[in-house]
Design a protein around this motif. Structure first.
Motif, short mmCIF file in Angstrom:
data_model
loop_
_atom_site.label_atom_id
_atom_site.label_comp_id
_atom_site.label_asym_id
_atom_site.label_seq_id
_atom_site.Cartn_x
_atom_site.Cartn_y
_atom_site.Cartn_z
N LEU A 132 44.64 45.77 38.38
CA LEU A 132 43.74 46.29 39.23
C LEU A 132 41.88 46.29 39.03
N ASP A 133 42.10 45.72 37.78
CA ASP A 133 40.19 45.42 37.31
C ASP A 133 40.08 43.72 38.05
N TRP A 134 40.36 43.33 39.08
CA TRP A 134 40.49 42.47 39.91
C TRP A 134 38.69 42.09 39.87
N THR A 135 37.51 42.35 40.42
CA THR A 135 36.51 41.97 39.52
C THR A 135 35.89 40.09 38.70
N THR A 136 37.16 40.66 37.40
CA THR A 136 37.25 39.94 36.63
C THR A 136 38.50 39.12 36.23
N ASP A 179 46.29 46.81 34.10
CA ASP A 179 44.69 47.49 34.36
C ASP A 179 44.03 45.84 34.24
N ALA A 180 44.85 44.99 34.48
CA ALA A 180 43.54 43.94 34.71
C ALA A 180 44.05 43.50 35.48
N LYS A 205 49.81 38.28 34.48
CA LYS A 205 49.56 40.33 33.66
C LYS A 205 50.77 40.31 34.57
N THR A 262 39.27 52.72 45.98
CA THR A 262 38.93 51.29 44.62
C THR A 262 41.18 50.82 44.86
N SER A 263 40.70 49.71 43.84
CA SER A 263 42.60 49.33 43.98
C SER A 263 43.40 50.66 42.87
N ASP A 264 42.61 51.57 42.16
CA ASP A 264 43.11 52.50 41.35
C ASP A 264 43.86 53.12 42.76
#
Length: 258
Positions: free
Chosen positions: A207-211, A204-205, A197, A140-142
């Motif tokens: 790492l939550d790359w799909t959004t 977090d913005a 960002k 995962t990105s994390d």
């Protein structure tokens, strides 16, 4: 020896032609290297070593790999003979293992252009040891961010950490003829969102790359964006080193993390 702390970097390495036609980013990389203390060694996570498991190169002298087709013959003559550093590789393997990662040594991996192309402009003498680590696309990105965090203490030993990709990377939508200076809105707005960002330390913005708006159009596959997660983990203070586009939609940004 009085060692100095180096930053982590995210470098957009662009087309292989960057080696022959530096455009704006080649001089930017050269200036960056001049302004940094000379590294004791360099560690690179490249978009072009996708793997299932996490791997670290332990080769003493990796071959220069021309992992592309259809370019001028002159490009295939380039070599980047910087040595490896097995001792550093073992230290990296230990750090990652202690952090809970399943990690493997790789003694046969050649050095792909995501490594040698930017370093050709930064350290053309190829006399600084370079260790490549793989981009584990099963993570995962994390997880990839945590790899950066795990290796971040190496910066204090004058070791330069680099994530090598491209801030935008949709090869099907590049402008190869006509006016290549026109940047499509979907590319510029994506890049501006990411920089905004990062400037506000909103990890977090990213790492939550799909959004992220237009992410699928800028990155039909994730391998050129994912090294940014690694670079973000190496430091908390973001600065923009360079920003430009080539061939319309191919972003050439360089980011620094201290």
């Amino acid at each position: 020896m009085n060692l100095q702390t180096l930053p982590g970097l995210y470098i957009s390495h662009g087309s292989p032609m960057l080696a022959l036609n530096p455009e704006q980013v080649g001089p930017a990389l050269e200036r960056l290297s001049i302004n940094l203390p000379r590294p004791q060694a360099i560690v690179v996570m490249s978009a072009h070593w996708e793997s299932n498991a996490l791997e670290v190169s332990i080769s003493i002298r990796p071959e220069t790999w021309h992992d592309f087709r259809g370019f001028p013959q002159e490009l295939y003559q380039i070599r980047y003979p910087a040595p490896g550093n097995p001792e550093l590789s073992e230290k990296i393997l230990g750090l990652l293992s202690d952090a809970g990662f399943a990690v493997h040594a790789n003694s046969t991996r050649p050095r792909d252009h995501g490594v040698w192309m930017p370093l050709l402009h930064m350290y053309p003498e190829a006399d600084i040891p370079v260790v490549e680590i793989s981009l584990p696309m099963s993570m995962t990105s994390d997880d990839i961010y945590k790899i950066g965090q795990t290796l971040a203490p190496l910066r204090e030993q004058q070791i330069l950490l680099i994530g090598s990709g491209s801030i935008t990377h949709n090869l099907r939508e590049l402008t190869r003829t006509g006016d290549t200076s026109i940047v499509p809105e979907w590319a510029s707005s994506f890049r501006n969102y990411v920089v905004n960002k990062l400037s506000h330390n909103d990890v977090d913005a990213i790492l939550d790359w799909t959004t992220i708006p237009h992410v699928q159009r800028n990155h039909p596959t994730l391998e050129h964006f994912a090294p940014l997660f690694f670079s973000m983990g190496t430091g908390t203070r973001f600065s923009l080193v360079h920003s430009s586009f080539t061939m319309g939609a191919l972003g050439m940004d360089i980011y620094r993390f201290d």
